[in-house]
Design a protein around this motif. Structure first.
Motif, PDB file in Angstrom:
ATOM      1  N   VAL A   1       0.814  -1.212   0.000  1.00  0.00           N
ATOM      2  CA  VAL A   1       0.000   0.000   0.000  1.00  0.00           C
ATOM      3  C   VAL A   1       0.852   1.269   0.000  1.00  0.00           C
ATOM      4  N   CYS A   2       2.135   1.135   0.310  1.00  0.00           N
ATOM      5  CA  CYS A   2       2.994   2.322   0.444  1.00  0.00           C
ATOM      6  C   CYS A   2       4.336   2.130  -0.228  1.00  0.00           C
TER       7      CYS A   2
ATOM      8  N   GLU B   1       1.055   3.895   9.176  1.00  0.00           N
ATOM      9  CA  GLU B   1       0.326   2.778   9.774  1.00  0.00           C
ATOM     10  C   GLU B   1      -1.038   3.232  10.282  1.00  0.00           C
ATOM     11  N   ALA B   2      -1.093   4.411  10.904  1.00  0.00           N
ATOM     12  CA  ALA B   2      -2.373   4.939  11.374  1.00  0.00           C
ATOM     13  C   ALA B   2      -3.315   5.182  10.203  1.00  0.00           C
ATOM     14  N   ALA B   3      -2.793   5.733   9.108  1.00  0.00           N
ATOM     15  CA  ALA B   3      -3.617   5.970   7.921  1.00  0.00           C
ATOM     16  C   ALA B   3      -4.109   4.650   7.336  1.00  0.00           C
TER      17      ALA B   3
ATOM     18  N   PHE C   1      -0.016   5.206  -0.856  1.00  0.00           N
ATOM     19  CA  PHE C   1       0.827   6.265  -0.317  1.00  0.00           C
ATOM     20  C   PHE C   1       2.206   6.227  -0.965  1.00  0.00           C
ATOM     21  N   VAL C   2       2.755   7.403  -1.209  1.00  0.00           N
ATOM     22  CA  VAL C   2       4.155   7.542  -1.601  1.00  0.00           C
ATOM     23  C   VAL C   2       4.798   8.487  -0.593  1.00  0.00           C
TER      24      VAL C   2
ATOM     25  N   TYR D   1      -2.911   8.942  -2.631  1.00  0.00           N
ATOM     26  CA  TYR D   1      -3.541   8.715  -3.920  1.00  0.00           C
ATOM     27  C   TYR D   1      -4.800   7.871  -3.758  1.00  0.00           C
ATOM     28  N   THR D   2      -5.718   8.033  -4.685  1.00  0.00           N
ATOM     29  CA  THR D   2      -6.876   7.156  -4.752  1.00  0.00           C
ATOM     30  C   THR D   2      -6.635   6.089  -5.811  1.00  0.00           C
TER      31      THR D   2
END
Length: 254
Positions: free
Chosen positions: A151-152, A167-169, A183-184, A193-194
């Motif tokens: 995811v990142c 991690e919270a996000a 995420f970047v 990003y979506t």
């Protein structure tokens, strides 16, 4: 348990005990909402707690849940007001968890006519809440989330507090657990990003989801004593994702 801890252990509750909450507890909920600031600009938002213990104030929606109480959110229709509502709803869901109460997001409401408007604002979404019949927390590893490495993208070795923020996000709730974000991370910026279709507007559900994600970021920033600014950087371009899918950046100031 504080709000930051609740991010990692809170679960969505759909089975409630139809029992009464003390009026003092309901007053605490109202007071906490009055202390939460909006995510975007000057958007007027109100709440109302509907008592459904006798079944005469059931709030139905696309994900209708029978609960003893509903926290209904009324908002002006301004740019990104739905995302702003998702932010406020997640803040309140986390708070309810710290009080030992379960909650579930309910969107696209069908209410009694007398409850549809409040001070000129339309009812937009609600939190079903009350005492849970199935507990309000679970272990963090029990949360079904896309692994961090998928995811990142970290453009450099991240500092520990950056990982904690991501991690919270990543733990934010989403419709059908779709997790429509990527995420970047570079230096002190988390670019968000979506995963939706390039150039298309976010759906109502997605706006609420991203609002909840931003709530988690803000709560984590406060816990870690970080200044956080959520802004759109038009200069952001990363080859991993299409520019049309870029949403916002969380700029962290250590």
């Amino acid at each position: 348990m504080n709000l930051y801890e609740a991010i990692h252990v809170r679960k969505t509750v759909r089975k409630f005990a139809m029992t009464e909450l003390p009026e003092k507890e309901l007053d605490r909920i109202r007071r906490h909402f009055s202390q939460v600031t909006n995510l975007f600009g000057n958007i007027d938002v109100d709440i109302r707690i509907l008592d459904n213990r006798k079944g005469n104030n059931h709030v139905s929606g696309l994900m209708g849940v029978k609960a003893p109480y509903y926290l209904v959110f009324y908002s002006e229709e301004k740019p990104r007001y739905k995302m702003n509502l998702g932010y406020l709803m997640q803040q309140m869901a986390l708070y309810l968890c710290t009080r030992g109460l379960g909650a579930c997001f309910v969107r696209r409401l069908h209410l009694k006519r007398e409850h549809m408007m409040q001070d000129g604002k339309m009812a937009v979404a609600a939190l079903a809440f009350g005492k849970s019949r199935e507990g309000v927390v679970r272990k963090p590893m029990q949360a079904s989330r896309i692994p961090m490495e998928k995811v990142c993208t970290f453009r450099e070795e991240p500092r520990q507090w950056v990982r904690q923020m991501v991690e919270a996000a990543r733990m934010a709730p989403s419709r059908h657990n779709s997790q429509p974000w990527r995420f970047v991370v570079f230096d002190n910026c988390i670019h968000i990003y979506t995963t939706g279709a390039s150039g298309s507007a976010l759906s109502f559900a997605e706006e609420l989801c991203f609002g909840a994600l931003f709530a988690n970021l803000v709560v984590a920033g406060e816990e870690l004593w970080l200044e956080l600014d959520l802004i759109r950087l038009d200069s952001v371009v990363h080859t991993q994702y299409k520019p049309e899918q870029y949403l916002l950046s969380a700029v962290l100031i250590s």
